[in-house]
Scaffold this motif. Structure first.
Motif, PDB file in Angstrom:
ATOM      1  N   THR A 155       0.818  -1.210   0.000  1.00  0.00           N
ATOM      2  CA  THR A 155       0.000   0.000   0.000  1.00  0.00           C
ATOM      3  C   THR A 155       0.847   1.254   0.000  1.00  0.00           C
ATOM      4  OG1 THR A 155      -0.105  -0.279   2.381  1.00  0.00           O
ATOM      5  CG2 THR A 155      -2.030  -0.994   1.108  1.00  0.00           C
ATOM      6  N   SER A 156       2.177   1.093  -0.070  1.00  0.00           N
ATOM      7  CA  SER A 156       3.008   2.283  -0.199  1.00  0.00           C
ATOM      8  C   SER A 156       4.154   1.968  -1.133  1.00  0.00           C
ATOM      9  CB  SER A 156       3.523   2.745   1.163  1.00  0.00           C
ATOM     10  OG  SER A 156       4.227   1.718   1.792  1.00  0.00           O
TER      11      SER A 156
ATOM     12  N   ALA B  81      -3.562   2.960   0.842  1.00  0.00           N
ATOM     13  CA  ALA B  81      -4.679   2.327   1.541  1.00  0.00           C
ATOM     14  C   ALA B  81      -5.698   3.348   2.015  1.00  0.00           C
ATOM     15  CB  ALA B  81      -4.153   1.545   2.742  1.00  0.00           C
ATOM     16  N   VAL B  82      -5.243   4.463   2.527  1.00  0.00           N
ATOM     17  CA  VAL B  82      -6.147   5.512   2.993  1.00  0.00           C
ATOM     18  C   VAL B  82      -5.802   6.776   2.209  1.00  0.00           C
ATOM     19  CG1 VAL B  82      -7.070   6.706   5.009  1.00  0.00           C
ATOM     20  CG2 VAL B  82      -6.063   4.453   5.270  1.00  0.00           C
ATOM     21  N   PRO B  83      -6.359   6.906   1.003  1.00  0.00           N
ATOM     22  CA  PRO B  83      -5.928   8.037   0.178  1.00  0.00           C
ATOM     23  C   PRO B  83      -6.424   9.361   0.728  1.00  0.00           C
ATOM     24  CG  PRO B  83      -7.755   6.883  -0.840  1.00  0.00           C
ATOM     25  CD  PRO B  83      -7.415   6.107   0.385  1.00  0.00           C
ATOM     26  N   GLY B  84      -5.701  10.403   0.413  1.00  0.00           N
ATOM     27  CA  GLY B  84      -6.162  11.739   0.756  1.00  0.00           C
ATOM     28  C   GLY B  84      -7.248  12.154  -0.222  1.00  0.00           C
TER      29      GLY B  84
END
Lengths: 205, 451, 278
Positions: free
Chosen positions: A101-102, A134-137
């Protein structure tokens, strides 16, 4: 009956040994057959990585053993993020799909906790690109309004102040400047201006 | 105008009445000036104490971070709207009867705007840093919009007060010149801008006053809307309401017209202006006040209905505390005493006396001040997490500063009318001469009948 | 839910590659016992290898680590309402007693059960407090955290009105700090605070930019407070490390007042598997 003091002493010795083992980079020669954990990873077409760990003991593959996959991160010190576990099959291979995820360089490791103790494979360095966060802005709201609000507001404000200035200056200058028609006679007395109109004299209450 | 045999046009009597505060204020002037001045000085001392000790002395705490100063800010800037309405709107609608009261209304607008604007500074924790509003402002902040709007409106109010004053200052220059001091004479001469009543000058003046009257109305609406949006541009229950802009504007107009009634009645009594300002003036103003009060009631109902009916948790707690809870006595007191009774008194024929209309106006001003407190306090003390409400104290510092601001308005007006005529002389005489040429029914709205 | 391995448990992993890695039986037995002890004494060992608080909490002159996209997770299954986080934060930042930058509320949920919830500044990615400040005294720093420059703040308190989490506090009087601090206040470490300005949780930016954990996290004996990086997708409570996205989704973590669209950085894992409604 084991005395409490002995237990404490034992624990202190164990803790001291543990601390000491931190400093030891390698290991003294083992009398028992060495267990090996071979670890490699392969990137698939869809961007995910297939992690494969092979557990052997004295050359013989071990099946039905749990292997843990971890990512080493430098986050407030050296830490390991668990990526999940897998059980070795008959070929001694435990495999697990890893979707990063990165992006960037990552160091992965496989680990096995067995009856002989815990040990790990060599670390594996991979480079990830094209991973979806995983937790996009989220993008800011109303970008067009934001872009235009200040210029429009400033323009309106400028016009208002301009208009105010024009009103004031036009009034004061227009009043103070003597007009051509007045140049011939002196300014009429205030009495005349106030009381001159004939209608006023006939007003009644 | 009042005509006598010696003064057929009534102009001399009018002039002496208009200049009475300047030349012969009366024995009550200096004692009252001293008393009001003492209150203002005391308020300054209290504020100084607040600067040294911190804002806690005004009764604030983290669970009641907005309170009486913010309510005063809205209330005192709000009452300045009476000037905008009486002068600008009535001018544009050609209501001739406004002529004797425009000067008092405009002066009151200026003084209350300055006093109200000072609360924007009084409520700050570090007022010495306000210059940063110029060096590093944030365009998206409602307080920056506030500062810009208020300063623009202040400039417009000053212009709107000054321009119609030019002919009157010319009269002062010519009439009072010999008896006045050198400084005063120089002031009148400079400020009158060589006015001599020529048609060109009059035409230029009329255009300018008309233009500023048109401009000042949207400016006035903007100022109070921006002040309202400083509250409603937060997500706090009770503040985050779309009606706040119009709500505050109507509230300001209502309380402004009410204060005009009070101020006009007070100065009329003090300076014996009864021949020029009569019951019809008060009746007309009171009717306008009643209409505005009804609109304010409608907006209040709309607020309570929409939030109370849907009953989301946070909004419902505000409605509950206002209608049935700890703030209920104040809310219902405001509604009955500050809106319903003034409306009734303004419209009922039996109450058509100056003293009842002034009572109605006083109740309206006081009620609207209370309402601003009811807008500020419940939301500021409402919990956003959990259910523990904050508590607010009304300390002597906050009360004294509020009283000082209240005293500053009559004090400021008394000072202004020592220098400028209290009646808009030129306007009244122009109006009068025009009235002579008008049909009779227009005159029925005029200034003729004594009280 | 799988219990993530203790960081200290993993400390014996090799730092240097060695292909014939294994252990003698005696060492293995001792290591098993050591592992058991380490599980209990892990935090202690962990603390010993971490640097103690530097004399200068502002880390003047030091080079900060690269920026991260910070997040916090608070595991309400573990929070027991002891308020040690509040005490540590107040002590280390020299706060007056009524200023609780991290405040533990005891609430009752819709089923009537009491729970504790620590509330700190959410450091929203779309912070309403930053938008309303008239003099840009409240700003977003390099790491995306919301800070207050108390040299610029004029004390209008509009940011306090705008914050939906009541996370901001005002210095209604001059805070007294004894003994006087050796360092000057900065937006990252605003102590001693100034009278008439706003103060709030800084997410210990003065620590985390230099690889030191926040004070509240270190003080929590239950391991309920996690700090994480949304970009590197990792979070730790000092002893346990997790993949942040998995941790959030597996435990149905939520953010407070999500509907307000402030995009807060603090997630909560509720204690009863239901929405955090009170």
């Amino acid at each position: 009956m084991i005395r409490r003091g002995a237990i404490v002493a034992f624990l202190i010795a164990v803790a001291a040994l543990q601390l000491a083992s931190l400093a030891i980079p390698g290991n003294t020669a083992a009398a028992d057959p060495p267990a090996r954990l071979q670890f490699d990873a392969e990137q698939r077409d869809d961007g995910a990585w297939m992690l494969r760990a092979t557990l052997t003991r004295a050359g013989a593959v071990q099946s039905q053993e749990t292997i843990q996959f971890l990512q080493q991160v430098d986050f407030f010190g050296q830490r390991w993020v668990p990526l999940g576990t897998a059980v070795t099959d008959s070929a001694g291979v435990a495999s697990r799909l890893y979707s990063p995820t990165s992006n960037g360089a990552q160091r992965l490791i496989a680990r096995h906790a067995g009856e002989e103790g815990t040990f790990a494979s060599d670390p594996l360095d991979i480079t990830v690109s094209g991973a979806a966060p995983a937790v996009p802005g989220e993008p800011p709201v109303l970008p067009v309004v934001r872009a235009w609000a200040f210029p429009v507001g400033a323009a309106i404000l400028f016009l208002v102040w301009l208009f105010l200035a024009v009103i004031l200056l036009r009034a004061v200058i227009g009043i103070a400047r003597p007009t051509p028609m007045q140049a011939t006679s002196s300014a009429p007395s205030q009495d005349a201006a106030l009381d001159s109109s004939p209608q006023r004299n006939s007003s009644t209450e | 105008m009042v005509a006598t045999a010696a003064d057929p046009g009534g102009a001399i009597a009018l002039r002496s009445a208009a200049f009475r505060p300047v030349q012969a204020p009366g024995r009550w002037f200096w004692p009252l000036f001293a008393a009001l001045g003492a209150v203002v000085v005391l308020a300054a001392v209290a504020y100084g104490y607040q600067l040294l000790a911190g804002l806690w002395v005004a009764g604030y705490n983290d669970a009641a971070f907005y309170g009486i100063y913010e309510a005063n800010l809205v209330a005192f800037i709000g009452v300045s709207y009476g000037g905008a309405l009486v002068s600008a709107v009535l001018r544009l609608t050609n209501a001739r009867w406004r002529a004797p009261i425009t000067r008092m209304a405009e002066a009151m607008a200026l003084v209350s705007l300055v006093v109200g604007g000072s609360f924007a500074i009084i409520h700050l924790g570090r007022p010495e840093r306000i210059w940063q509003l110029i060096t590093r402002p944030q365009a998206a902040s409602p307080i920056v919009w506030d500062v810009i709007a208020i300063s623009t409106y202040l400039a417009a109010t000053l212009i709107f007060l000054y321009l119609p004053l030019i002919p009157d200052l010319a009269i002062a220059r010519d009439r009072l010149g010999p008896s006045a001091s050198r400084l005063r004479r120089a002031f009148y001469r400079l400020a009158a801008a060589s006015w001599s009543g020529t048609p060109e000058q009059r035409q230029r003046l009329n255009w300018s006053v008309g233009a500023i009257a048109v401009l000042i109305i949207p400016l006035a609406i903007t100022v109070h809307s921006v002040l309202a949006w400083a509250f409603s541009m937060t997500s706090r229950p009770g503040w985050h309401s779309t009606i706040f802009g119009p709500y505050f504007v109507i509230g300001a107009l209502y309380s402004g017209v009410a204060l005009v009634i009070v101020v006009v009645a007070a100065f009329r009594k003090a300076y014996r202006l009864e021949p020029y300002i009569g019951l019809p003036h008060f009746v007309s103003l009171a009717r306008i006040m009643a209409v505005l009060g009804a609109v304010y009631l409608y907006f209040t109902f709309s607020e309570m209905l929409t939030t109370g009916y849907v009953r989301t948790r946070e909004e419902a707690s505000i409605v509950a505390v206002l209608l049935e809870g700890s703030f209920a006595p104040a809310f219902w007191g405001f509604l009955v005493g500050g809106i319903l009774i003034p409306i009734v008194l303004s419209l009922v024929p039996a109450a058509r006396k100056v003293r009842y209309l002034v009572l109605a106006a006083t109740l309206a001003v006081a009620g609207m001040w209370l309402k601003r407190l009811l807008i500020t306090l419940p939301t500021a003390t409402a919990p956003l997490i959990g259910d523990v409400w904050g508590t607010v104290q009304f300390t002597w510092v906050a009360i004294v500063v509020t009283l000082g601001a209240t005293a500053a308005i009559p004090l400021g007006l008394m000072i202004i009318f020592r220098f400028v005529p209290i009646l808009a002389l030129d306007e009244m005489m122009e109006t009068d001469s025009r009235d002579e040429r008008e049909p009779a029914f227009e005159r029925s709205l005029g200034t003729r009948s004594p009280p | 839910m799988t219990v993530p391995p203790d960081d200290a448990d993993l400390a014996e992993l090799p730092q240097v590659a060695d292909s014939a890695r294994g252990m003698s039986r005696r060492q293995a037995l001792l290591s098993l016992a050591a592992a058991g002890t380490a599980l209990a004494a892990g935090p202690l060992v962990g603390t010993l290898v971490r640097a103690s608080d530097p004399a200068d909490p502002t880390h003047a002159g030091e080079e900060p680590l690269p920026p991260r996209r910070w997040a916090m997770v608070i595991d309400l299954r573990r929070c027991d309402g002891c308020k040690k986080c509040t005490e540590a934060c107040q002590a280390k930042h020299y706060l007056p007693p009524q200023q609780e930058w991290i405040k533990v509320y005891t609430l009752r949920d819709r089923t009537g059960v009491e729970f504790n919830i620590p509330r700190l500044c959410m450091h929203c990615e779309d912070a309403p407090c930053v938008r309303v400040c008239p003099v840009t005294a409240t700003f977003v720093d390099r790491d995306g955290l919301v800070l207050v420059d108390q040299d610029k703040c004029i004390g209008c308190r509009l940011c306090m009105a705008a914050c939906p989490y009541e996370a901001r506090y005002f210095n209604w009087t001059q805070p007294k700090v004894k003994p006087p601090l050796p360092t000057k206040a900065t937006p990252e470490f605003p102590s001693p605070q100034q009278r008439g300005t706003v103060g709030k949780c800084v997410l210990c930016v003065h620590n985390i930019k230099f690889g030191q954990l926040p004070y509240c996290l270190e003080a929590c004996t239950m391991g309920a407070i996690y700090i994480g990086d949304l970009d590197a997708d990792v979070a730790t409570n000092g002893t346990e490390t997790v993949r942040l996205s998995t941790f959030l989704s597996e435990n149905n973590a939520i953010r407070l007042k999500e509907e307000l669209n402030t995009k807060p950085r603090v997630w909560y894992i509720s204690g009863h598997g239901e929405d955090l409604a009170w």
